[in-house]
Motif scaffolding. Structure first.
Motif, PDB file in Angstrom:
ATOM      1  N   VAL A  43       0.849  -1.195   0.000  1.00 56.76           N
ATOM      2  CA  VAL A  43       0.000   0.000   0.000  1.00 56.76           C
ATOM      3  C   VAL A  43       0.884   1.246   0.000  1.00 56.76           C
ATOM      4  CG1 VAL A  43      -1.790   1.267   1.237  1.00 56.76           C
ATOM      5  CG2 VAL A  43      -1.803  -1.241   1.262  1.00 56.76           C
ATOM      6  N   THR A  44       0.632   2.152  -0.957  1.00 51.37           N
ATOM      7  CA  THR A  44       1.378   3.412  -1.055  1.00 51.37           C
ATOM      8  C   THR A  44       0.380   4.566  -1.094  1.00 51.37           C
ATOM      9  OG1 THR A  44       3.107   2.327  -2.366  1.00 51.37           O
ATOM     10  CG2 THR A  44       3.035   4.738  -2.421  1.00 51.37           C
ATOM     11  N   ARG A  45       0.518   5.504  -0.176  1.00 48.90           N
ATOM     12  CA  ARG A  45      -0.364   6.673  -0.216  1.00 48.90           C
ATOM     13  C   ARG A  45       0.151   7.641  -1.274  1.00 48.90           C
ATOM     14  NH1 ARG A  45      -1.864  10.390   4.979  1.00 48.90           N
ATOM     15  NH2 ARG A  45       0.243  11.184   4.607  1.00 48.90           N
ATOM     16  N   LEU A  46      -0.735   8.019  -2.193  1.00 44.65           N
ATOM     17  CA  LEU A  46      -0.367   8.906  -3.297  1.00 44.65           C
ATOM     18  C   LEU A  46      -0.703  10.361  -3.014  1.00 44.65           C
ATOM     19  CD1 LEU A  46      -1.643   6.813  -6.348  1.00 44.65           C
ATOM     20  CD2 LEU A  46       0.629   6.776  -5.275  1.00 44.65           C
ATOM     21  N   PHE A  47      -1.924  10.611  -2.560  1.00 41.94           N
ATOM     22  CA  PHE A  47      -2.409  11.982  -2.365  1.00 41.94           C
ATOM     23  C   PHE A  47      -3.195  12.049  -1.061  1.00 41.94           C
ATOM     24  CE2 PHE A  47      -2.675  10.899  -6.962  1.00 41.94           C
ATOM     25  CZ  PHE A  47      -1.553  11.606  -7.375  1.00 41.94           C
ATOM     26  N   ALA A  48      -2.991  13.123  -0.305  1.00 39.30           N
ATOM     27  CA  ALA A  48      -3.654  13.282   0.990  1.00 39.30           C
ATOM     28  C   ALA A  48      -4.403  14.604   1.035  1.00 39.30           C
ATOM     29  CB  ALA A  48      -2.621  13.199   2.112  1.00 39.30           C
ATOM     30  N   ASN A  49      -5.044  14.864   2.175  1.00 41.43           N
ATOM     31  CA  ASN A  49      -5.763  16.121   2.439  1.00 41.43           C
ATOM     32  C   ASN A  49      -6.901  16.354   1.442  1.00 41.43           C
ATOM     33  OD1 ASN A  49      -3.976  16.824   4.614  1.00 41.43           O
ATOM     34  ND2 ASN A  49      -2.462  17.411   3.065  1.00 41.43           N
ATOM     35  N   LEU A  50      -7.540  15.271   1.015  1.00 41.97           N
ATOM     36  CA  LEU A  50      -8.722  15.355   0.160  1.00 41.97           C
ATOM     37  C   LEU A  50      -9.964  15.231   1.030  1.00 41.97           C
ATOM     38  CD1 LEU A  50      -7.531  12.922  -2.664  1.00 41.97           C
ATOM     39  CD2 LEU A  50      -7.234  15.398  -2.565  1.00 41.97           C
ATOM     40  N   THR A  51     -11.105  15.571   0.462  1.00 41.89           N
ATOM     41  CA  THR A  51     -12.354  15.433   1.201  1.00 41.89           C
ATOM     42  C   THR A  51     -13.192  14.281   0.652  1.00 41.89           C
ATOM     43  OG1 THR A  51     -12.365  17.764   1.818  1.00 41.89           O
ATOM     44  CG2 THR A  51     -14.467  16.611   1.935  1.00 41.89           C
ATOM     45  N   ILE A  52     -13.513  14.302  -0.639  1.00 44.91           N
ATOM     46  CA  ILE A  52     -14.301  13.231  -1.254  1.00 44.91           C
ATOM     47  C   ILE A  52     -13.580  12.781  -2.528  1.00 44.91           C
ATOM     48  CG2 ILE A  52     -16.561  12.489  -2.087  1.00 44.91           C
ATOM     49  CD1 ILE A  52     -17.807  14.853  -0.609  1.00 44.91           C
ATOM     50  N   PRO A  53     -12.620  11.872  -2.427  1.00 43.31           N
ATOM     51  CA  PRO A  53     -11.906  11.430  -3.624  1.00 43.31           C
ATOM     52  C   PRO A  53     -12.821  10.647  -4.560  1.00 43.31           C
ATOM     53  CG  PRO A  53     -11.281  10.097  -1.739  1.00 43.31           C
ATOM     54  CD  PRO A  53     -12.144  11.197  -1.212  1.00 43.31           C
ATOM     55  N   VAL A  63     -10.522  13.334  -8.858  1.00 42.48           N
ATOM     56  CA  VAL A  63     -11.117  14.602  -8.446  1.00 42.48           C
ATOM     57  C   VAL A  63     -11.414  14.533  -6.953  1.00 42.48           C
ATOM     58  CG1 VAL A  63     -13.513  13.888  -8.895  1.00 42.48           C
ATOM     59  CG2 VAL A  63     -12.918  16.309  -9.028  1.00 42.48           C
ATOM     60  N   ASP A  64     -11.311  15.655  -6.289  1.00 44.25           N
ATOM     61  CA  ASP A  64     -11.910  15.829  -4.969  1.00 44.25           C
ATOM     62  C   ASP A  64     -13.243  16.503  -5.245  1.00 44.25           C
ATOM     63  OD1 ASP A  64     -12.775  16.611  -2.466  1.00 44.25           O
ATOM     64  OD2 ASP A  64     -10.812  17.307  -1.796  1.00 44.25           O
ATOM     65  N   THR A  65     -14.343  15.744  -5.125  1.00 42.70           N
ATOM     66  CA  THR A  65     -15.660  16.282  -5.474  1.00 42.70           C
ATOM     67  C   THR A  65     -15.946  17.571  -4.735  1.00 42.70           C
ATOM     68  OG1 THR A  65     -16.480  14.054  -5.939  1.00 42.70           O
ATOM     69  CG2 THR A  65     -18.130  15.755  -5.553  1.00 42.70           C
ATOM     70  N   ASP A  66     -15.486  17.667  -3.513  1.00 38.89           N
ATOM     71  CA  ASP A  66     -15.725  18.867  -2.721  1.00 38.89           C
ATOM     72  C   ASP A  66     -15.032  20.089  -3.320  1.00 38.89           C
ATOM     73  OD1 ASP A  66     -16.798  20.010  -0.164  1.00 38.89           O
ATOM     74  OD2 ASP A  66     -14.682  20.385   0.215  1.00 38.89           O
ATOM     75  N   GLU A  67     -13.874  19.884  -3.931  1.00 39.23           N
ATOM     76  CA  GLU A  67     -13.141  20.994  -4.545  1.00 39.23           C
ATOM     77  C   GLU A  67     -13.658  21.286  -5.951  1.00 39.23           C
ATOM     78  OE1 GLU A  67      -8.507  22.173  -5.642  1.00 39.23           O
ATOM     79  OE2 GLU A  67      -9.222  20.117  -5.886  1.00 39.23           O
ATOM     80  N   GLY A  68     -13.917  20.242  -6.744  1.00 39.31           N
ATOM     81  CA  GLY A  68     -14.472  20.430  -8.076  1.00 39.31           C
ATOM     82  C   GLY A  68     -13.469  20.559  -9.196  1.00 39.31           C
ATOM     83  N   VAL A  69     -12.227  20.103  -9.000  1.00 37.18           N
ATOM     84  CA  VAL A  69     -11.212  20.180 -10.052  1.00 37.18           C
ATOM     85  C   VAL A  69     -10.809  18.765 -10.454  1.00 37.18           C
ATOM     86  CG1 VAL A  69      -8.920  20.999 -10.691  1.00 37.18           C
ATOM     87  CG2 VAL A  69     -10.355  22.387  -9.181  1.00 37.18           C
ATOM     88  N   PRO A 118       0.212  16.233  -9.949  1.00 37.92           N
ATOM     89  CA  PRO A 118      -1.088  16.416 -10.578  1.00 37.92           C
ATOM     90  C   PRO A 118      -1.240  17.817 -11.180  1.00 37.92           C
ATOM     91  CG  PRO A 118      -1.326  15.408  -8.424  1.00 37.92           C
ATOM     92  CD  PRO A 118       0.095  15.865  -8.522  1.00 37.92           C
ATOM     93  N   GLU A 119      -1.953  17.885 -12.303  1.00 37.95           N
ATOM     94  CA  GLU A 119      -2.267  19.139 -12.977  1.00 37.95           C
ATOM     95  C   GLU A 119      -3.772  19.243 -13.165  1.00 37.95           C
ATOM     96  OE1 GLU A 119      -0.245  18.770 -16.667  1.00 37.95           O
ATOM     97  OE2 GLU A 119       1.754  19.135 -15.826  1.00 37.95           O
ATOM     98  N   THR A 120      -4.257  20.458 -13.363  1.00 34.50           N
ATOM     99  CA  THR A 120      -5.680  20.659 -13.610  1.00 34.50           C
ATOM    100  C   THR A 120      -6.045  20.150 -15.004  1.00 34.50           C
ATOM    101  OG1 THR A 120      -5.819  22.564 -12.152  1.00 34.50           O
ATOM    102  CG2 THR A 120      -7.523  22.369 -13.843  1.00 34.50           C
ATOM    103  N   HIS A 121      -7.044  19.274 -15.054  1.00 33.44           N
ATOM    104  CA  HIS A 121      -7.560  18.801 -16.340  1.00 33.44           C
ATOM    105  C   HIS A 121      -8.808  19.577 -16.724  1.00 33.44           C
ATOM    106  CE1 HIS A 121      -7.590  15.936 -19.618  1.00 33.44           C
ATOM    107  NE2 HIS A 121      -8.899  15.760 -19.444  1.00 33.44           N
ATOM    108  N   TYR A 122      -9.719  19.764 -15.743  1.00 30.07           N
ATOM    109  CA  TYR A 122     -10.914  20.576 -15.979  1.00 30.07           C
ATOM    110  C   TYR A 122     -11.339  21.178 -14.651  1.00 30.07           C
ATOM    111  CZ  TYR A 122     -15.387  22.175 -17.759  1.00 30.07           C
ATOM    112  OH  TYR A 122     -16.451  22.966 -18.146  1.00 30.07           O
ATOM    113  N   ASP A 123     -11.593  22.472 -14.653  1.00 28.93           N
ATOM    114  CA  ASP A 123     -11.995  23.188 -13.438  1.00 28.93           C
ATOM    115  C   ASP A 123     -13.507  23.362 -13.444  1.00 28.93           C
ATOM    116  OD1 ASP A 123     -12.394  24.908 -11.293  1.00 28.93           O
ATOM    117  OD2 ASP A 123     -10.568  26.060 -11.676  1.00 28.93           O
ATOM    118  N   HIS A 124     -14.179  22.615 -12.585  1.00 34.74           N
ATOM    119  CA  HIS A 124     -15.646  22.653 -12.511  1.00 34.74           C
ATOM    120  C   HIS A 124     -16.138  23.527 -11.360  1.00 34.74           C
ATOM    121  CE1 HIS A 124     -19.747  21.221 -13.037  1.00 34.74           C
ATOM    122  NE2 HIS A 124     -19.801  20.855 -11.758  1.00 34.74           N
TER     123      HIS A 124
END
Length: 295
Positions: free
Chosen positions: A138-148, A163-169, A186-192
């Motif tokens: 197990v390897t943690r990739l990304f942290a401090n998310l709300t709803i992955p 996406v973090d649904t809570d953030e919307g990106v 990570p880079e922005t693919h689409y900013d919702h």
């Protein structure tokens, strides 16, 4: 909005339907209802409702291992499920020492490793993370998310999306195709941000389009590999959650939905809430790879 042919695949209502997968060998669709601890099994060529299996844990994602076993991502770890008898054995723990979190969205990378998200049970900000699991490593990739959510991979396995649904990106990240591990940031693919609803689960088609469910907006969206929203398809439930390609030709989307968070008036105004759909979007998909127990 570009309409597509939509029909109800199963009339059962899911509190929080999620994690669908499809087995072409048996023409069977699988999905879960997270809080109700239910696993659904629907043989597409047979008449009748889905068979419902009670689970002892809250599972959020179903993936194939082989013709006898499947992987369930659950609140305290990843489990191997024997299809014939429903028996579960723990593959590896995942945040098992934190009773305040559970698993959420996940997908298997072409290399056979799974990306799986975790989140706070009450969607507390920053409690979530995304992990890469290869065998039992197990390897943690990304942290401090709300709803992955929105975990998916390009056809060649060289790009990951989430996406973090809570953030919307919706984000993309370069990957090593041989392992599914990131090789960059990570880079922005689409900013919702500011748009209606929230980006939820995702599936990638054979052309590389990323199909996402938009929770709260009653639609699916398709994004190009270049980061443009190229299509929006309305669906009856206002809270679709996750798509996957299904059918012998992998030419339609199975879409789960939810009624989580809806009051009686909202459910009354949304007659198909929580139901599972077939959506013919005119795209051909890719079969999700099997999880490799040995790495």
């Amino acid at each position: 909005m570009q309409p597509a042919r939509v029909r109800i695949l199963d009339t059962s209502r899911c509190h929080l339907g999620e994690g669908p997968s499809y087995d072409p060998a048996t023409d069977t669709a699988w999905w879960v209802d997270i809080p109700e601890r239910r696993l659904f099994e629907l043989r597409l060529g047979e008449a009748g409702p889905a068979r419902i299996h009670a689970l002892p844990v809250m599972a959020s994602d179903v993936a194939a291992i082989d013709d006898r076993r499947q992987l369930l991502s659950a609140e305290d770890g990843l489990y191997v499920r024997t299809i014939a008898d429903g028996g579960l054995s723990l593959c590896c723990p995942l945040e098992a020492d934190d009773p305040g979190t559970r698993s959420n969205d996940g997908r298997v990378h072409p290399a056979g490793a799974v990306w799986i998200g975790t989140m706070g049970r009450d969607a507390e900000p920053g409690r979530g993370a995304i992990y890469h699991v290869a065998g039992t490593r197990v390897t943690r990739l990304f942290a401090n998310l709300t709803i992955p959510n929105g975990i998916a991979f390009s056809p060649d396995g060289a790009t990951g999306y989430f996406v973090d649904t809570d953030e919307g990106v919706l984000r993309r990240v370069a990957l090593d195709p041989a392992t599914g591990l990131p090789t960059g940031e990570p880079e922005t693919h689409y900013d919702h941000r500011g748009g209606a609803g929230g980006i939820d689960g995702a599936a990638v088609d054979a052309e590389g389009l990323i199909w996402t469910a938009r929770f709260g907006a009653g639609c699916l969206d398709a994004y190009s590999p270049a980061g443009e929203r190229v299509r929006t398809v309305p669906v009856p439930p206002s809270r679709p959650t996750c798509p996957t390609f299904a059918g012998r030709a992998l030419d339609w989307l199975l879409v789960t939905s939810a009624y989580e968070g809806m009051d009686a008036a909202e459910r009354g105004a949304d007659p198909e809430h929580g139901r599972t759909l077939r959506v013919d979007v005119g795209a051909r998909g890719l079969l999700e790879p099997a999880f490799r127990l040995a790495d």
